[in-house]
Design a protein around this motif. Sequence first.
Motif, PDB file in Angstrom:
ATOM      1  N   PHE A  16       0.859  -1.185   0.000  1.00  0.00           N
ATOM      2  CA  PHE A  16       0.000   0.000   0.000  1.00  0.00           C
ATOM      3  C   PHE A  16       0.892   1.230   0.000  1.00  0.00           C
ATOM      4  O   PHE A  16       1.758   1.360   0.859  1.00  0.00           O
ATOM      5  CB  PHE A  16      -0.892   0.032   1.239  1.00  0.00           C
ATOM      6  CG  PHE A  16      -1.869  -1.093   1.321  1.00  0.00           C
ATOM      7  CD1 PHE A  16      -2.977  -1.136   0.480  1.00  0.00           C
ATOM      8  CD2 PHE A  16      -1.695  -2.126   2.238  1.00  0.00           C
ATOM      9  CE1 PHE A  16      -3.885  -2.180   0.566  1.00  0.00           C
ATOM     10  CE2 PHE A  16      -2.605  -3.166   2.331  1.00  0.00           C
ATOM     11  CZ  PHE A  16      -3.704  -3.193   1.486  1.00  0.00           C
ATOM     12  N   ILE A  31       3.762   0.407   2.478  1.00  0.00           N
ATOM     13  CA  ILE A  31       3.481  -0.574   3.519  1.00  0.00           C
ATOM     14  C   ILE A  31       3.469  -1.941   2.868  1.00  0.00           C
ATOM     15  O   ILE A  31       2.622  -2.218   2.018  1.00  0.00           O
ATOM     16  CB  ILE A  31       2.119  -0.279   4.179  1.00  0.00           C
ATOM     17  CG1 ILE A  31       2.132   1.111   4.808  1.00  0.00           C
ATOM     18  CG2 ILE A  31       1.772  -1.345   5.206  1.00  0.00           C
ATOM     19  CD1 ILE A  31       0.782   1.564   5.301  1.00  0.00           C
ATOM     20  N   ALA A  33       2.282  -5.004   3.219  1.00  0.00           N
ATOM     21  CA  ALA A  33       1.336  -5.775   4.029  1.00  0.00           C
ATOM     22  C   ALA A  33       1.482  -7.274   3.760  1.00  0.00           C
ATOM     23  O   ALA A  33       1.387  -8.085   4.680  1.00  0.00           O
ATOM     24  CB  ALA A  33      -0.087  -5.317   3.746  1.00  0.00           C
ATOM     25  N   GLU A  52       0.047 -12.214  14.608  1.00  0.00           N
ATOM     26  CA  GLU A  52      -0.386 -11.039  15.356  1.00  0.00           C
ATOM     27  C   GLU A  52      -1.179 -10.086  14.466  1.00  0.00           C
ATOM     28  O   GLU A  52      -1.002 -10.061  13.254  1.00  0.00           O
ATOM     29  CB  GLU A  52       0.843 -10.259  15.862  1.00  0.00           C
ATOM     30  CG  GLU A  52       1.527 -10.861  17.062  1.00  0.00           C
ATOM     31  CD  GLU A  52       2.931 -10.310  17.203  1.00  0.00           C
ATOM     32  OE1 GLU A  52       3.209  -9.677  18.231  1.00  0.00           O
ATOM     33  OE2 GLU A  52       3.766 -10.500  16.286  1.00  0.00           O
ATOM     34  N   SER A  53      -1.987  -9.267  15.116  1.00  0.00           N
ATOM     35  CA  SER A  53      -2.751  -8.255  14.412  1.00  0.00           C
ATOM     36  C   SER A  53      -1.807  -7.364  13.593  1.00  0.00           C
ATOM     37  O   SER A  53      -0.758  -6.960  14.081  1.00  0.00           O
ATOM     38  CB  SER A  53      -3.498  -7.452  15.464  1.00  0.00           C
ATOM     39  OG  SER A  53      -4.099  -6.359  14.874  1.00  0.00           O
ATOM     40  N   GLY A  54      -2.168  -7.109  12.334  1.00  0.00           N
ATOM     41  CA  GLY A  54      -1.357  -6.242  11.483  1.00  0.00           C
ATOM     42  C   GLY A  54      -0.327  -6.965  10.644  1.00  0.00           C
ATOM     43  O   GLY A  54       0.400  -6.343   9.868  1.00  0.00           O
ATOM     44  N   CYS A  55      -0.253  -8.302  10.761  1.00  0.00           N
ATOM     45  CA  CYS A  55       0.793  -9.028  10.024  1.00  0.00           C
ATOM     46  C   CYS A  55       0.397  -9.293   8.574  1.00  0.00           C
ATOM     47  O   CYS A  55       1.194  -9.803   7.790  1.00  0.00           O
ATOM     48  CB  CYS A  55       1.167 -10.332  10.730  1.00  0.00           C
ATOM     49  SG  CYS A  55      -0.097 -11.602  10.602  1.00  0.00           S
ATOM     50  N   GLY A  56      -0.856  -8.985   8.209  1.00  0.00           N
ATOM     51  CA  GLY A  56      -1.233  -9.106   6.802  1.00  0.00           C
ATOM     52  C   GLY A  56      -2.223 -10.217   6.484  1.00  0.00           C
ATOM     53  O   GLY A  56      -2.454 -10.519   5.309  1.00  0.00           O
ATOM     54  N   LYS A  57      -2.837 -10.810   7.487  1.00  0.00           N
ATOM     55  CA  LYS A  57      -3.743 -11.945   7.251  1.00  0.00           C
ATOM     56  C   LYS A  57      -4.968 -11.551   6.410  1.00  0.00           C
ATOM     57  O   LYS A  57      -5.299 -12.218   5.434  1.00  0.00           O
ATOM     58  CB  LYS A  57      -4.224 -12.542   8.591  1.00  0.00           C
ATOM     59  CG  LYS A  57      -3.105 -12.919   9.541  1.00  0.00           C
ATOM     60  CD  LYS A  57      -3.648 -13.441  10.865  1.00  0.00           C
ATOM     61  CE  LYS A  57      -4.441 -12.452  11.687  1.00  0.00           C
ATOM     62  NZ  LYS A  57      -3.691 -11.309  12.244  1.00  0.00           N
ATOM     63  N   THR A  58      -5.614 -10.477   6.817  1.00  0.00           N
ATOM     64  CA  THR A  58      -6.809 -10.035   6.083  1.00  0.00           C
ATOM     65  C   THR A  58      -6.441  -9.639   4.658  1.00  0.00           C
ATOM     66  O   THR A  58      -7.134  -9.994   3.700  1.00  0.00           O
ATOM     67  CB  THR A  58      -7.471  -8.839   6.812  1.00  0.00           C
ATOM     68  OG1 THR A  58      -7.935  -9.300   8.084  1.00  0.00           O
ATOM     69  CG2 THR A  58      -8.628  -8.270   6.024  1.00  0.00           C
ATOM     70  N   THR A  59      -5.335  -8.920   4.531  1.00  0.00           N
ATOM     71  CA  THR A  59      -4.900  -8.501   3.200  1.00  0.00           C
ATOM     72  C   THR A  59      -4.649  -9.726   2.313  1.00  0.00           C
ATOM     73  O   THR A  59      -5.080  -9.758   1.156  1.00  0.00           O
ATOM     74  CB  THR A  59      -3.615  -7.642   3.314  1.00  0.00           C
ATOM     75  OG1 THR A  59      -3.883  -6.539   4.186  1.00  0.00           O
ATOM     76  CG2 THR A  59      -3.172  -7.130   1.959  1.00  0.00           C
ATOM     77  N   PRO A 284       5.543  -2.410   9.179  1.00  0.00           N
ATOM     78  CA  PRO A 284       5.659  -2.915   7.810  1.00  0.00           C
ATOM     79  C   PRO A 284       6.118  -1.840   6.827  1.00  0.00           C
ATOM     80  O   PRO A 284       6.321  -2.100   5.649  1.00  0.00           O
ATOM     81  CB  PRO A 284       4.237  -3.415   7.478  1.00  0.00           C
ATOM     82  CG  PRO A 284       3.335  -2.809   8.477  1.00  0.00           C
ATOM     83  CD  PRO A 284       4.159  -2.444   9.675  1.00  0.00           C
TER      84      PRO A 284
HETATM   85  N1  LIG Z   1      -6.179  -0.285   2.547  1.00  0.00           N
HETATM   86  C1  LIG Z   1      -5.036  -0.148   3.232  1.00  0.00           C
HETATM   87  N2  LIG Z   1      -4.242   0.932   3.053  1.00  0.00           N
HETATM   88  C2  LIG Z   1      -3.082   1.062   3.719  1.00  0.00           C
HETATM   89  N3  LIG Z   1      -2.603   0.163   4.596  1.00  0.00           N
HETATM   90  C3  LIG Z   1      -3.339  -0.937   4.834  1.00  0.00           C
HETATM   91  C4  LIG Z   1      -4.594  -1.172   4.167  1.00  0.00           C
HETATM   92  N4  LIG Z   1      -5.088  -2.350   4.600  1.00  0.00           N
HETATM   93  C5  LIG Z   1      -4.198  -2.842   5.480  1.00  0.00           C
HETATM   94  N5  LIG Z   1      -3.145  -1.988   5.627  1.00  0.00           N
HETATM   95  C6  LIG Z   1      -1.952  -2.222   6.480  1.00  0.00           C
HETATM   96  O1  LIG Z   1      -1.404  -3.462   6.121  1.00  0.00           O
HETATM   97  C7  LIG Z   1      -0.933  -4.173   7.259  1.00  0.00           C
HETATM   98  C8  LIG Z   1      -1.631  -5.530   7.347  1.00  0.00           C
HETATM   99  O2  LIG Z   1      -3.007  -5.325   7.673  1.00  0.00           O
HETATM  100  P1  LIG Z   1      -4.047  -6.526   7.780  1.00  0.00           P
HETATM  101  O3  LIG Z   1      -3.974  -7.346   6.546  1.00  0.00           O
HETATM  102  O4  LIG Z   1      -5.366  -5.941   8.128  1.00  0.00           O
HETATM  103  O5  LIG Z   1      -3.480  -7.364   9.014  1.00  0.00           O
HETATM  104  P2  LIG Z   1      -4.194  -8.438   9.948  1.00  0.00           P
HETATM  105  O6  LIG Z   1      -5.454  -8.887   9.275  1.00  0.00           O
HETATM  106  O7  LIG Z   1      -3.180  -9.539  10.099  1.00  0.00           O
HETATM  107  O8  LIG Z   1      -4.451  -7.764  11.253  1.00  0.00           O
HETATM  108  C9  LIG Z   1      -1.202  -3.275   8.446  1.00  0.00           C
HETATM  109  O9  LIG Z   1      -0.010  -2.556   8.710  1.00  0.00           O
HETATM  110  C10 LIG Z   1      -2.288  -2.352   7.948  1.00  0.00           C
HETATM  111  O10 LIG Z   1      -2.227  -1.103   8.609  1.00  0.00           O
END
Ligand SMILES: Nc1ncnc2c1ncn2[C@@H]1O[C@H](COP(=O)(O)OP(=O)(O)O)[C@@H](O)[C@H]1O
Length: 325
Positions: A16, A31, A33, A52-59, A284
């Motif tokens: 990102f 970033i 992700a 951990e939260s923020g490691c990129g799982k959702t992405t 990240p």
């Molecule tokens: N749309 C976006 N724009 C910018 N940064 C993003 C976006 N979505 C996620 N991030 C960043 O990418 C990283 C991974 O996020 P995310 O996939 O939500 O992690 P998780 O699901 O493991 O908590 C985080 O640092 C988050 O802030």
Amino acid sequence: MLNDILIEAKKIAMYFPLTKGIIRQRKIAEIKAVDGVDLAIRRGETLGLVGESGCGKTTLGRCFLQLLRPTSGEVFFEKVDLCRLGDNQLRPVRQGMQIIFQDPFDSLDPRMTAEEIVAEPLRVHTKMRGRELKDKVADLLGIVGLNPSMAERYPHEFSGGQRQRLGIARALSIRPKFIVCDEPISALDVSIQAQIINLLEDLQGEFNLTYLFIAHDLSVVRHISHRVAVMYLGKIVEIANRDDLYQFAQHPYTKALLSAVPIPDPAVEASRERIILGGEPPSPMALPSGCNFNPRCSVGIDLCQQEVPPLHQVGRDHWVACHRA
Ligand SMILES: Nc1ncnc2c1ncn2[C@@H]1O[C@H](COP(=O)(O)OP(=O)(O)O)[C@@H](O)[C@H]1O
Ligand SMILES: [Mg+2]
């Protein structure tokens, strides 16, 4: 089933841009992700994804579904590279893939009744209407354990567990093959969590579903996963079949996560040693050189600050990205 791959990510990266300025936006950082993930999910399996939260799982989950278009890499679904498809070509493929969210309250339209919520994907993707549609929705509500008489209720009239069931009914409506379950029980009471896990397991058997099941700790995915992947700052650091991962974890990060999982046997639990990780995970936006985990690692050597460790095989179905494994 074992070697039949349903969906596979190859070298997926999702960066990102971080921009500054209103009129002329300049990119000041990136970033990372998701940073070069290879991950194949087999037909009919549940792959747990933990970190951990923020490691990129959702992405990563969203990249699989093409809800986010990855910066680079490929995603093969039944051997078709989705990243090459345009939005129109993707539409029919999307029917085969669904997502269940952590808090269905955010994803269910509060102004729609349960019936309308479950019917919506069917209206979009099929020609079903009228009586047939009504019956189908009642059927789906029954399948997820909701009373079809609740069809006229609105989301706020359901409990958290019931709302999650509604989200599941909606995801199931168009008979997907692959479902990303993004922390589907994290927002629920402990007593309800097991019910939803059991429901997801039953549905998997009944409809031959394949799951990517995301959670932030290892205790949640133990029961439901066939294999478990551990993610740290955008990368998969260890992946193994469930029993190997819980018994023979190799990566220091996996070991730390495991040390936080309570053991049901009180005698063993009393002597459980907890590994407390030092420091915060690095941002990240500014990743360390070499292995991402090296600033928090207690067994690191010089090499760990110089070279990114590749995932290498250490057992029949067990891969680790660590220079010390
Ligand atoms: N749309 C976006 N724009 C910018 N940064 C993003 C976006 N979505 C996620 N991030 C960043 O990418 C990283 C991974 O996020 P995310 O996939 O939500 O992690 P998780 O699901 O493991 O908590 C985080 O640092 C988050 O802030
Ligand atoms: Mg997430």
